[in-house]
Scaffold this active site. Structure first.
Site, PDB file in Angstrom:
ATOM      1  CG  ASP A 416      -1.729   1.261   1.314  1.00 52.13           C
ATOM      2  OD1 ASP A 416      -2.634   1.413   0.488  1.00 52.13           O
ATOM      3  OD2 ASP A 416      -1.442   2.099   2.181  1.00 52.13           O
ATOM      4  CG  ASP A 612      -0.620   1.956   7.444  1.00 51.66           C
ATOM      5  OD1 ASP A 612      -1.479   1.857   6.549  1.00 51.66           O
ATOM      6  OD2 ASP A 612      -0.195   3.044   7.845  1.00 51.66           O
TER       7      ASP A 612
END
Length: 730
Positions: A416, A612
């Site tokens: 990401d 995250d």
């Protein structure tokens, strides 16, 4: 998108909190104007759902003997540690005064007297006390009809115990005096189980740190008087209670805001470093911090029902997961049980058939005793313990052993972008000044006006001025206005900093240079002296310097790096080009990230997903291995098999290296351990008797000890592996 937790959050001076009460609202345009990097959509609702992506069933230890259901890892660590040291103290005299051991080393012992009873008495104590966990486990395996390590150990120590007593009483040959072997067997197996329990419990420090997020005290409104309060512990709170959280204080329980408005630091839950505005009707979570003003919160969940407790539960459950290699060791033990039992029966039949019943008894018992794999009992626990320790030192929390083992087979890592490859916080990337103005002077004036604000954009501007060593004059009359920006008096001049709302209010026009910034998704702020635009600032999510190294190092290992982001294609391509990433999925909505993982898997790729936050949870669960970076969120931890305590993407490379090394050691140790049995059992059974060779018990015991030493030393070689991010080069 989400942002890793920062160590300094919540540590503000009263002055800073007072300023924050004013400055965040004035930056409303900062947060939303042309800021494509931060995708917050997935935070809505704060999903704390459980994780279904991994099987976290209880680790069955060895062959069904459950180590985890009776008080947790810590209790078993203490039990096996205590048993090991007590049994070691008993084992020393038991071995030293054993006739067979004395004969093996060639030192004399009395043939009669009290000394001859030292080994039988202490050996019996060891069998009853030290052997109890294994005998209990053996019974469990028999009931479950799943023979494994416990049954193999139980068989060996029982046969050794009975044979040794028969030899001591003179019923059978003196060759069957196995007191020393019984003592060593129990001590070594207790050591192996102690090490295994300790390795499982090591990650418990993560639970301690999570528990520390709760405040020690809570301020509860007492009675009907809203001004009357009492101090209680969070454990005393009940659903429906109203608590007051002061500026800088932590929320003691999950709840709903009933009075007040504040920017709340929710990094513990969402990973987002920027405080989130919370007002009446909004949910807040235990452990989060009210950064700027007081809140009154009605408690909706306490104790085990809070999100924080959910995090602890998820991590605890994941720690109990069994690894593929451990299950392989358990299966190997099951096979060895039948192998040893079959060899023992065959030995008894053959030697009896040729008319040598004494040899049949001695050889059969020898086979059953030496078949117990000392080394197999240590093979996996030692490697797991050392690899877990090495991982922890490198800031890697292994919540699922299977994930660590799978990591070595990964050929694609999907990162990401925001908060993972980038810092997830704004940094100054451009300054423009009108003709006749100096860029540094514009930056210094903007920093002066923003100096009293704790807003992330303000912090970035002040930090940039400081990094350049600019002289930032002292401002006065700080003010912030909803929808426009901030202002202050600097050297007698009215300096304002803000987004398009500020320009509209003053009837001003944006600088031409800002068009390109906006097209690349930069956050654009203009600086005004009175009503005159004197310059503009561009802020963007800063790429982590270590991301370039991580991408290059993964490529060197034959791993393809792919980036996924909700940003526009132009923004994503700019970051990808900077990092050397050739494949990018841009404009991906949070709920579609899991589909991106599936698309890669459909191409036959073994995918590791690195993210995250809540937005990444489905993708982390879908991936072959999920890695939550920067401590992540509760849902991210639930979905990830590996949690990276640091925000350094190079840790992903370290996990791959550790996975390869530890699995290699596990395989080597299993072969060493099983190899000893495959060779020694036939020799002890007398397969070479036709040519005059039957392996003596003493030799078998020495080979057994040598196998154990080799396994232990081989596992220790893992300590030489350097997992520090600094050693990784592009």
């Amino acid at each position: 998108m989400d942002q890793p937790r920062r160590e300094h959050q919540g540590l503000q001076t009263p002055d800073q909190r007072d300023h924050d009460a004013h400055d965040h609202s004035g930056h409303a345009e900062h947060d939303h104007h042309q800021h494509a990097e931060h995708d917050h959509s997935g935070h809505a609702g704060h999903d704390h759902s459980g994780h279904a992506g991994h099987d976290h069933s209880g680790h069955a230890g060895h062959g069904g003997h459950d180590h985890h259901g009776h008080g947790g890892h810590a209790g078993h660590v203490a039990m096996f540690r205590r048993l090991f040291w007590v049994m070691l103290a008993f084992a020393v005299p038991t071995v030293a005064f054993s006739g067979m051991f004395a004969m093996l080393l060639g030192y004399p012992l009395p043939d009669s007297g009290p000394v001859t009873w030292i080994s039988p008495v202490l050996g019996t104590v060891m069998f009853v006390i030290g052997g109890r966990p294994f005998l209990t486990g053996a019974v469990d395996e028999i009931r479950a009809k799943q023979p494994g390590m416990m049954l193999l150990i139980g068989l060996a120590i029982t046969v050794a115990f009975v044979a040794s007593w028969l030899a001591t009483l003179g019923v059978v040959a003196h060759d069957l005096d196995f007191w020393w072997e019984l003592a060593l067997l129990i001590v070594i197996m207790l050591l192996g189980h102690w090490i295994e329990m300790r390795s499982l419990a090591q990650a418990g420090s993560a639970l301690d740190s999570l528990a520390a997020l709760l405040p020690d005290e809570a301020e509860r409104v007492s009675g009907s008087d809203p001004a009357a309060t009492e101090t209680v512990t969070p454990a005393d709170l009940r659903v429906g209670d109203v608590v007051i959280v002061r500026p800088g204080g932590r929320v003691p329980a999950d709840g709903e805001v009933v009075d007040g408005a504040a920017d709340v630091d929710e990094s513990m839950i969402t990973g987002e470093s920027a405080p989130v505005a919370r007002t009446v009707g909004d949910r807040v979570v235990a452990g989060t911090v009210s950064t700027d003003s007081a809140l009154r919160i009605r408690v909706t969940a306490t104790g085990d029902d809070t999100a924080l407790a959910g995090i602890q539960r998820l991590v605890s459950d994941a720690q109990a997961s069994s690894s593929r290699a451990q299950r392989l060791a358990d299966r190997a033990a099951g096979w060895l049980f039948w192998y040893a039992l079959g060899a023992g029966i065959l030995t008894a039949i053959v030697w009896s058939a040729i008319g040598r019943p004494d040899d049949a008894l001695i050889n059969t018992i020898t086979v059953l005793v030496i078949a117990c794999p000392h080394a197999l009992g240590l093979a996996i626990p030692l490697v797991v313990s050392i690899s877990t320790e090495r991982a922890a030192r490198a800031g890697v929390l292994v919540t699922d052993r299977l994930a660590l083992e799978t990591m070595r087979t990964v050929d694609t890592v999907l990162f990401d972008k925001t908060g993972t490859l980038t810092k997830g916080e704004p940094a100054l990337v451009g300054v423009a000044a009108v003709a006749g103005r100096d860029e540094d002077a514009v930056l210094a004036l903007a920093a002066s006006a923003e100096a009293d604000s704790e807003h992330p954009l303000a912090v970035a501007i002040v930090a940039a001025a400081s990094a350049k060593g600019l002289d930032v004059p002292r401002a006065s009359g700080f003010r912030s206005t909803v929808g426009t920006g901030v202002g202050a008096t600097v050297d007698g001049r009215a300096i304002s900093v803000g987004g398009p709302g500020l320009l509209a209010e003053r009837g001003a026009h944006p600088l031409p240079a800002t068009e390109e910034w906006a097209s690349h998704g930069r956050t654009v702020l203009h600086v005004l002296d009175g009503d005159e635009v004197i310059g503009a600032l561009a802020l963007a999510d800063e790429v982590r310097p270590e991301s370039r190294t991580a991408v290059a190092a993964l490529a060197k290992r034959g791993v393809e790096v792919v980036m996924v982001t909700g940003d526009a294609q132009t923004v994503a391509d700019a970051v990808a080009a900077d990092l050397g990433i050739t494949r990018v999925f841009a404009g991906v909505r949070p709920e579609d990230k899991a589909s991106t993982v599936r698309a890669l898997q459909a191409e036959g790729k073994k995918v590791a997903m690195v993210g995250d936050g809540v937005n990444d949870a489905p993708a982390l669960a879908q991936a072959d291995v999920g890695l939550a970076i920067g401590a992540g969120t509760d849902v991210a931890i639930a979905s990830a098999g590996v949690v990276l305590a640091s925000s350094d993407p190079r840790s992903v490379v370290s996990v791959i290296d550790l996975s390869s090394a530890s699995y290699r050691k596990m395989q080597q140790n299993l072969w060493w351990a099983a190899g000893y049995n495959l060779i020694s059992v036939p020799l002890a059974a007398g397969v070479l008797a036709p040519i005059g060779f039957v392996m003596p018990m003493a030799v078998g015991a020495l080979l057994m000890s040598a196998s154990t030493v080799i396994v232990a030393l081989n596992a220790q070689l893992l300590r030489r592996i350097d997992l520090s991010p600094e050693r990784i080069s592009a």
